[in-house]
Design an enzyme around this catalytic site. Structure first.
Site, short mmCIF file in Angstrom:
data_model
loop_
_atom_site.label_atom_id
_atom_site.label_comp_id
_atom_site.label_asym_id
_atom_site.label_seq_id
_atom_site.Cartn_x
_atom_site.Cartn_y
_atom_site.Cartn_z
N LYS A 98 -5.94 -14.74 11.47
CA LYS A 98 -4.53 -14.50 11.85
C LYS A 98 -4.25 -15.21 13.16
CE LYS A 98 -3.52 -10.11 9.66
NZ LYS A 98 -4.64 -10.23 8.70
N ASP A 132 -4.04 -16.52 7.39
CA ASP A 132 -3.24 -15.39 6.91
C ASP A 132 -1.79 -15.58 7.35
OD1 ASP A 132 -5.40 -14.08 5.80
OD2 ASP A 132 -5.52 -12.52 7.32
N MET A 133 -0.86 -15.01 6.56
CA MET A 133 0.54 -15.10 6.97
C MET A 133 1.00 -13.73 7.46
SD MET A 133 2.85 -17.30 7.43
CE MET A 133 2.87 -18.75 6.38
N ARG A 182 -2.80 -19.39 -1.01
CA ARG A 182 -2.91 -18.00 -1.47
C ARG A 182 -1.49 -17.47 -1.66
NH1 ARG A 182 -5.06 -14.15 2.92
NH2 ARG A 182 -7.03 -15.16 2.47
N LYS A 185 2.29 -10.94 -2.46
CA LYS A 185 3.67 -10.43 -2.48
C LYS A 185 4.23 -10.33 -1.07
CE LYS A 185 3.32 -7.84 -6.80
NZ LYS A 185 3.52 -6.53 -7.47
N THR A 224 -3.48 -10.62 -5.78
CA THR A 224 -2.71 -9.46 -6.25
C THR A 224 -3.63 -8.50 -6.99
OG1 THR A 224 -0.82 -8.77 -7.61
CG2 THR A 224 -2.06 -10.67 -8.41
N ARG A 286 -0.85 -0.94 6.50
CA ARG A 286 -0.23 -1.77 5.46
C ARG A 286 -0.75 -1.40 4.07
NH1 ARG A 286 -0.67 -5.56 9.56
NH2 ARG A 286 -2.52 -6.56 8.72
C1 LIG Z 1 -6.73 -11.29 -0.91
C2 LIG Z 1 -5.44 -10.82 -0.33
C3 LIG Z 1 -4.98 -11.38 0.84
C4 LIG Z 1 -3.77 -11.00 1.38
N1 LIG Z 1 -3.28 -11.65 2.48
C5 LIG Z 1 -2.04 -11.34 2.93
C6 LIG Z 1 -1.42 -12.09 3.98
O1 LIG Z 1 -2.00 -13.02 4.56
N2 LIG Z 1 -0.17 -11.73 4.36
C7 LIG Z 1 0.53 -10.70 3.76
O2 LIG Z 1 1.68 -10.45 4.11
N3 LIG Z 1 -0.04 -9.98 2.77
C8 LIG Z 1 -1.30 -10.28 2.34
N4 LIG Z 1 -1.84 -9.53 1.32
C9 LIG Z 1 -1.20 -8.27 0.87
C10 LIG Z 1 -0.15 -8.51 -0.19
O3 LIG Z 1 0.94 -9.19 0.36
C11 LIG Z 1 0.32 -7.20 -0.80
O4 LIG Z 1 0.90 -6.40 0.20
C12 LIG Z 1 -0.76 -6.40 -1.49
O5 LIG Z 1 -1.67 -7.22 -2.16
C13 LIG Z 1 -0.13 -5.44 -2.52
O6 LIG Z 1 0.54 -6.17 -3.51
P1 LIG Z 1 -0.01 -6.30 -5.01
O7 LIG Z 1 0.29 -7.68 -5.50
O8 LIG Z 1 -1.46 -5.98 -5.02
O9 LIG Z 1 0.81 -5.31 -5.88
P2 LIG Z 1 1.62 -3.95 -5.61
O10 LIG Z 1 3.04 -4.27 -5.86
O11 LIG Z 1 1.22 -3.28 -4.35
O12 LIG Z 1 1.05 -3.07 -6.78
C14 LIG Z 1 1.37 -3.41 -8.12
C15 LIG Z 1 0.42 -2.71 -9.07
O13 LIG Z 1 -0.94 -3.09 -8.78
C16 LIG Z 1 -1.81 -2.00 -9.04
N5 LIG Z 1 -2.47 -1.59 -7.79
C17 LIG Z 1 -2.10 -1.93 -6.53
N6 LIG Z 1 -2.93 -1.35 -5.63
C18 LIG Z 1 -3.82 -0.62 -6.36
C19 LIG Z 1 -4.90 0.23 -6.01
N7 LIG Z 1 -5.22 0.48 -4.74
N8 LIG Z 1 -5.60 0.80 -7.01
C20 LIG Z 1 -5.25 0.60 -8.30
N9 LIG Z 1 -4.23 -0.18 -8.68
C21 LIG Z 1 -3.52 -0.78 -7.73
C22 LIG Z 1 -0.94 -0.88 -9.55
O14 LIG Z 1 -0.88 -0.97 -10.95
C23 LIG Z 1 0.42 -1.20 -8.95
O15 LIG Z 1 1.48 -0.62 -9.64
C24 LIG Z 1 -3.03 -9.96 0.74
C25 LIG Z 1 -3.48 -9.39 -0.44
C26 LIG Z 1 -4.67 -9.81 -0.99
C27 LIG Z 1 -5.11 -9.22 -2.29
#
Ligand SMILES: Cc1cc2nc3c(=O)[nH]c(=O)nc-3n(C[C@H](O)[C@H](O)[C@H](O)COP(=O)(O)OP(=O)(O)OC[C@H]3O[C@@H](n4cnc5c(N)ncnc54)[C@H](O)[C@@H]3O)c2cc1C
Length: 306
Positions: A98, A132-133, A182, A185, A224, A286
């Site tokens: 970061k 990272d963003m 990467r 969301k 995701t 977060r």
């Molecule tokens: C490798 C990685 C790096 C990241 N880097 C950054 C970054 O640099 N900057 C940034 O702003 N964000 C980052 N994020 C976070 C990202 O932006 C999301 O906030 C986070 O991943 C949640 O979004 P989601 O796509 O998993 O789906 P969500 O919309 O949170 O969840 C959708 C569905 O996924 C499933 N799910 C989600 N969490 C779980 C759980 N704990 N257990 C079981 N099922 C679950 C469920 O079915 C849920 O309904 C990163 C995420 C990952 C995976």
């Protein structure tokens, strides 16, 4: 609404004190964070790599306000990279950084010098760095730093957040050959002027961005846990004939480990994002904001008298 409240609390030092001193907080943290030390990080990495997963390591910390903190963060990454290389864990393990932890909030040149030193060490260790963003106020400066770094370290990765309205256009810019992106969301609290607010709009944007990256010439990293997004990623991989060396899935440490194993078992490249260190507060908040079920788990731990 709940998400906004938790994300607001993630920036409150009063709530931080309350959470940090609650009796069972450590148990919750352990679920999402690999440990406090570099040795803990290495141990977790070894376990994941032995299970057929790739890793990206994040030394926790953000919004640094003092130069010596920023320098200490840089030094921790240099030490980590040396240890990963010594343990034979590169290139399977790379690092995520970061810029705000390296001084971006008060001295952009210092942050650039620090991240450049990390990129040089990663290059020497035979691995890569992903930037990272963070929140939208530093998207432009982060992408500018990325462009500068890529001149000497072309494999430096970017992160684009589907909730930002600008991201489709950023995906087009960054979908060229050699570009590692990467797609996530987005995890911060952002105003409507710059970001989609509803989950449905964010998901639709994610799919549009995924299509741009998977049909482009770069290396998409689909970050995701969402089963629908993962299924669409698998579909586009077949459609665009992308094998495991041409894109990857990414998920966070402690979240859906069985899905990580399933995808790896099917031959996909899957990278686990492994945070470590003692500055876990913002990261944990977060994760709680993303999923109410995590909040229930956390609440139980906080009030537990066991
Ligand atoms: C490798 C990685 C790096 C990241 N880097 C950054 C970054 O640099 N900057 C940034 O702003 N964000 C980052 N994020 C976070 C990202 O932006 C999301 O906030 C986070 O991943 C949640 O979004 P989601 O796509 O998993 O789906 P969500 O919309 O949170 O969840 C959708 C569905 O996924 C499933 N799910 C989600 N969490 C779980 C759980 N704990 N257990 C079981 N099922 C679950 C469920 O079915 C849920 O309904 C990163 C995420 C990952 C995976």
């Amino acid at each position: 609404m709940l998400r906004s409240v938790i994300l607001a609390a993630s920036r409150s030092s009063q709530v931080e004190r309350l959470v940090a001193t609650a009796p069972y907080t450590r148990d919750v943290v352990r679920r999402f964070v690999a440990g406090a030390s570099t040795d803990d990080a290495l141990r977790a990495t070894r376990g994941l790599v032995d299970d057929g997963l790739a890793v990206t390591l994040d030394h926790l910390g953000e919004d640094t306000v003092r130069p010596e903190q920023a320098t200490a963060t840089r030094d921790e990454y240099l030490k980590l990279l040396k240890m990963l290389s010594g343990a034979g864990l590169t290139p399977a393990a790379e690092v995520s950084v970061k810029l705000s932890a390296l001084g971006q909030m008060f001295d952009e040149q210092l942050a650039y010098d620090n991240v450049r030193a990390i990129c040089a060490a990663a290059d020497a260790a035979g691995t890569t760095v992903t930037l990272d963003m963070e929140d939208h106020t530093i998207t432009d400066s982060t992408l500018e730093v990325l462009a500068k770094l890529r001149k000497d370290f072309p494999s430096t990765g970017a992160v684009l957040q589907a909730y930002l309205r600008r991201t489709e256009s950023d995906c087009r810019e960054l979908s060229s050959a050699g570009s590692r992106v990467r797609l996530c969301k987005g995890a911060y609290r952002e105003p409507e002027s710059v970001a989609y607010q509803s989950a449905r709009e964010v998901d639709k944007s994610y799919v549009r961005c995924l299509n741009i990256l998977m049909s482009g010439d770069g290396y998409p990293m689909l970050a995701t846990h969402d089963p629908r997004m993962i299924a669409i990623g698998e579909d586009r991989a077949r459609w665009f004939d992308r094998g495991p060396e041409r894109f990857e899935f990414q998920m966070l440490y402690g979240i859906r480990p069985e899905e990580q194993a399933r995808l790896a078992g099917e031959g996909y490249t899957v990278r686990t994002y492994v945070p470590y260190g003692d500055q876990w507060y913002g990261y944990l908040m977060r994760r709680l904001a993303e999923r109410p079920a995590n909040l229930v788990f956390f609440g139980r731990a906080l009030v537990s008298k066991k």
